[in-house]
Design a protein around this motif. Structure first.
Motif, PDB file in Angstrom:
ATOM      1  N   ASN A  16       0.796  -1.226   0.000  1.00 14.45           N
ATOM      2  CA  ASN A  16       0.000   0.000   0.000  1.00 14.45           C
ATOM      3  C   ASN A  16       0.827   1.273   0.000  1.00 14.45           C
ATOM      4  O   ASN A  16       0.279   2.366   0.121  1.00 14.45           O
ATOM      5  N   ASN A  17       2.144   1.147  -0.119  1.00 18.25           N
ATOM      6  CA  ASN A  17       3.003   2.330  -0.061  1.00 18.25           C
ATOM      7  C   ASN A  17       3.916   2.410  -1.282  1.00 18.25           C
ATOM      8  O   ASN A  17       5.121   2.607  -1.172  1.00 18.25           O
ATOM      9  N   SER A  18       3.305   2.221  -2.441  1.00 21.42           N
ATOM     10  CA  SER A  18       4.103   2.082  -3.662  1.00 21.42           C
ATOM     11  C   SER A  18       4.926   3.332  -3.974  1.00 21.42           C
ATOM     12  O   SER A  18       6.044   3.223  -4.484  1.00 21.42           O
ATOM     13  N   ASN A  19       4.405   4.510  -3.701  1.00 21.29           N
ATOM     14  CA  ASN A  19       5.171   5.730  -4.004  1.00 21.29           C
ATOM     15  C   ASN A  19       6.476   5.775  -3.201  1.00 21.29           C
ATOM     16  O   ASN A  19       7.555   6.060  -3.751  1.00 21.29           O
ATOM     17  N   LYS A  20       6.377   5.499  -1.914  1.00 19.19           N
ATOM     18  CA  LYS A  20       7.573   5.465  -1.077  1.00 19.19           C
ATOM     19  C   LYS A  20       8.509   4.335  -1.511  1.00 19.19           C
ATOM     20  O   LYS A  20       9.736   4.493  -1.564  1.00 19.19           O
ATOM     21  N   THR A  21       7.905   3.186  -1.839  1.00 21.79           N
ATOM     22  CA  THR A  21       8.710   2.030  -2.263  1.00 21.79           C
ATOM     23  C   THR A  21       9.468   2.322  -3.551  1.00 21.79           C
ATOM     24  O   THR A  21      10.648   1.977  -3.685  1.00 21.79           O
ATOM     25  N   LEU A  22       8.816   2.993  -4.499  1.00 23.94           N
ATOM     26  CA  LEU A  22       9.491   3.336  -5.755  1.00 23.94           C
ATOM     27  C   LEU A  22      10.663   4.280  -5.507  1.00 23.94           C
ATOM     28  O   LEU A  22      11.712   4.170  -6.150  1.00 23.94           O
ATOM     29  N   GLU A  23      10.479   5.201  -4.583  1.00 26.68           N
ATOM     30  CA  GLU A  23      11.579   6.117  -4.226  1.00 26.68           C
ATOM     31  C   GLU A  23      12.774   5.333  -3.675  1.00 26.68           C
ATOM     32  O   GLU A  23      13.925   5.590  -4.033  1.00 26.68           O
ATOM     33  N   LEU A  24      12.486   4.380  -2.810  1.00 25.46           N
ATOM     34  CA  LEU A  24      13.559   3.573  -2.236  1.00 25.46           C
ATOM     35  C   LEU A  24      14.225   2.689  -3.288  1.00 25.46           C
ATOM     36  O   LEU A  24      15.442   2.494  -3.269  1.00 25.46           O
ATOM     37  N   MET A  25      13.416   2.160  -4.219  1.00 28.17           N
ATOM     38  CA  MET A  25      13.974   1.348  -5.308  1.00 28.17           C
ATOM     39  C   MET A  25      14.918   2.187  -6.164  1.00 28.17           C
ATOM     40  O   MET A  25      16.013   1.740  -6.528  1.00 28.17           O
ATOM     41  N   ASP A  26      14.478   3.408  -6.487  1.00 26.67           N
ATOM     42  CA  ASP A  26      15.308   4.299  -7.311  1.00 26.67           C
ATOM     43  C   ASP A  26      16.597   4.686  -6.589  1.00 26.67           C
ATOM     44  O   ASP A  26      17.611   4.970  -7.233  1.00 26.67           O
ATOM     45  N   ALA A  27      16.554   4.678  -5.263  1.00 24.79           N
ATOM     46  CA  ALA A  27      17.735   5.035  -4.475  1.00 24.79           C
ATOM     47  C   ALA A  27      18.651   3.843  -4.227  1.00 24.79           C
ATOM     48  O   ALA A  27      19.668   3.965  -3.535  1.00 24.79           O
ATOM     49  N   GLY A  28      18.264   2.663  -4.776  1.00 23.98           N
ATOM     50  CA  GLY A  28      19.110   1.487  -4.636  1.00 23.98           C
ATOM     51  C   GLY A  28      18.789   0.621  -3.445  1.00 23.98           C
ATOM     52  O   GLY A  28      19.601  -0.233  -3.067  1.00 23.98           O
ATOM     53  N   GLY A  29      17.623   0.806  -2.853  1.00 27.66           N
ATOM     54  CA  GLY A  29      17.249   0.007  -1.693  1.00 27.66           C
ATOM     55  C   GLY A  29      17.050  -1.458  -2.036  1.00 27.66           C
ATOM     56  O   GLY A  29      16.580  -1.792  -3.123  1.00 27.66           O
ATOM     57  N   THR A  30      17.410  -2.336  -1.107  1.00 23.26           N
ATOM     58  CA  THR A  30      17.234  -3.769  -1.315  1.00 23.26           C
ATOM     59  C   THR A  30      15.804  -4.177  -0.989  1.00 23.26           C
ATOM     60  O   THR A  30      15.063  -3.433  -0.324  1.00 23.26           O
ATOM     61  N   ARG A  31      15.422  -5.374  -1.412  1.00 22.34           N
ATOM     62  CA  ARG A  31      14.071  -5.863  -1.122  1.00 22.34           C
ATOM     63  C   ARG A  31      13.838  -5.940   0.385  1.00 22.34           C
ATOM     64  O   ARG A  31      12.768  -5.543   0.874  1.00 22.34           O
ATOM     65  N   ASP A  32      14.815  -6.474   1.102  1.00 25.65           N
ATOM     66  CA  ASP A  32      14.650  -6.631   2.551  1.00 25.65           C
ATOM     67  C   ASP A  32      14.544  -5.272   3.237  1.00 25.65           C
ATOM     68  O   ASP A  32      13.723  -5.079   4.149  1.00 25.65           O
ATOM     69  N   ASN A  33      15.351  -4.322   2.794  1.00 27.95           N
ATOM     70  CA  ASN A  33      15.324  -2.982   3.378  1.00 27.95           C
ATOM     71  C   ASN A  33      13.976  -2.305   3.116  1.00 27.95           C
ATOM     72  O   ASN A  33      13.390  -1.669   4.006  1.00 27.95           O
TER      73      ASN A  33
END
Length: 398
Positions: A16-33
């Motif tokens: 339910n937090n796709s916008n925040k998740t996309l930001e983290l993905m773009d910043a190189g965040g791992t799946r677990d993080n």
């Protein structure tokens, strides 16, 4: 080659937090993080893939790598968070993640069909009725769909079982019904989600062979999910390996084995059977690398070759001229003379090459269009069987 499926920068996020998740993905965040920060699960991350007409593209990886998630985006079963999944519909490309219900229904009915791991047959319907079900959804008349379904059942060897219920069939037979149902739909794209993984090894191998045979006749565009590399190498014209929601390597089967892109892929291919995938041109010593002595190319084991440009003129074993024979699959290896050099196709399969060496002591010269490209002997085959067909230069020279 024309693209039938075009996947462009696809991200799939469950939560339910796709916008925040996309930001983290773009910043190189791992799946677990990302999971710990947002509670969202990253299913697919920045996938790009083109599947061309007539290809069998195998998606593979460990459990949870994202292969089935990506597959299900192609028919709209998984919602795309960002990016495009384009599927050909006549002269246009339809974005499966951004189309209305009518278009999605049209694509699922006429352009994309699916074979499930669990067979997904309706137990209250006969085999024939299961195969005709999708055709009825297409609006086809009863007579026409019965004729078409019967034809497809005959193609998979089940026409005599048309009146039986699914629970009267073995697992392999039920999967054949699933294949017949998918092929009967006559869609451009066939999605197969680990369709053979629940079957016994012998039945599984048989169905793989049957799928290859059907594909040679029907020329469908198939996206196939598997966790079995030997299966992928056997049926795939293209292999896509996924890890942690990302595509990490995409190539033809032979190059996946010869040139693994990462340690993860190298571990995948370490125990695969090279007989099923490698070919002579990957194993040979090129003619240009042979020592030249007194005008002869030294091939080893007492064999030397006299070339006229790139054409094999004469062959010698221990200084004595021997015959040069062209091999093909119709040649009876057991009747060949003892001392002979064989001209074999440049792309001869390793399995055929091993068969030749098993029955004879003949050196193979690889050719194409009459031109000689390299030689193939015991040490080339031993290296491949020992897994030394890829690696560092020191391995290759050993």
């Amino acid at each position: 080659m024309s693209a039938v499926v075009q996947i462009e920068n696809i991200d799939i996020v469950f939560g339910n937090n796709s916008n925040k998740t996309l930001e983290l993905m773009d910043a190189g965040g791992t799946r677990d993080n990302i999971l710990s920060q947002t509670g969202d699960v990253v299913g697919v991350h920045d996938a790009n893939l083109q599947v061309n007409e007539g290809e069998i593209c195998v998606l593979m990886g460990l459990s949870g790598s994202g292969k089935s998630t990506l597959l299900r985006a192609v028919n709209g079963l998984n919602k795309i968070t960002r990016g495009k999944c384009l599927v050909r519909d006549g002269e246009r490309m339809v974005d499966m993640g951004d189309c209305d219900e009518a278009t999605l229904r049209h694509m699922r009915t006429h352009r994309v069909s699916m074979v499930f791991q669990s067979f997904a047959l309706m137990p209250w319907l006969t085999v024939l009725e299961n195969v005709t079900f999708g055709l009825e959804m297409q609006g086809m008349s009863k007579k026409e769909r019965t004729e078409k379904a019967t034809q497809q059942l005959k193609m998979v060897g089940l026409d005599k079982w048309a009146d039986k219920k699914p629970d009267e069939l073995s697992g392999g037979m039920r999967q054949r019904v699933g294949l017949a149902r998918a092929f009967a739909m006559d869609t451009d794209v066939l999605l197969m989600d680990e369709p053979f993984s629940a079957l016994d090894p012998l039945i599984r191998s048989q169905l793989q062979d049957e799928l290859i045979e059907l594909q040679e006749r029907l020329k469908k565009t198939i996206i196939f999910v598997s966790h079995d590399l030997d299966e992928a190498l056997k049926i795939g014209s293209k292999i896509v390996i996924m890890e942690s929601a990302k595509i990490i390597q995409e190539d033809v089967p032979e190059q996946i084995v010869l040139n693994p892109a990462t340690e993860y892929v190298e571990k995948f291919v370490a125990h695969t059977n090279p007989l099923n995938v490698l070919r002579g041109n990957s194993l040979m010593t090129p003619v240009a690398e042979l020592e030249v002595r007194d005008g002869l190319h030294i091939a080893g084991d007492g064999v030397s070759l006299k070339l006229n440009g790139t054409i094999l003129d004469k062959a010698f074993v221990d200084g004595n001229e021997v015959s040069v024979l062209k091999w093909d699959t119709n040649v009876n290896i057991d009747t060949l003379p003892k001392d002979v050099v064989l001209l074999v196709p440049l792309d001869i399969s390793m399995r055929d090459a091993v068969e030749i060496r098993y029955h004879s002591n003949h050196l193979m010269v690889l050719e194409k269009g009459g031109e000689c490209y390299g030689i193939l002997g015991d040490h080339h085959l031993y290296h491949a069987l020992l897994g030394k067909h890829f690696g560092n230069d020191e391995d290759a020279a050993a």
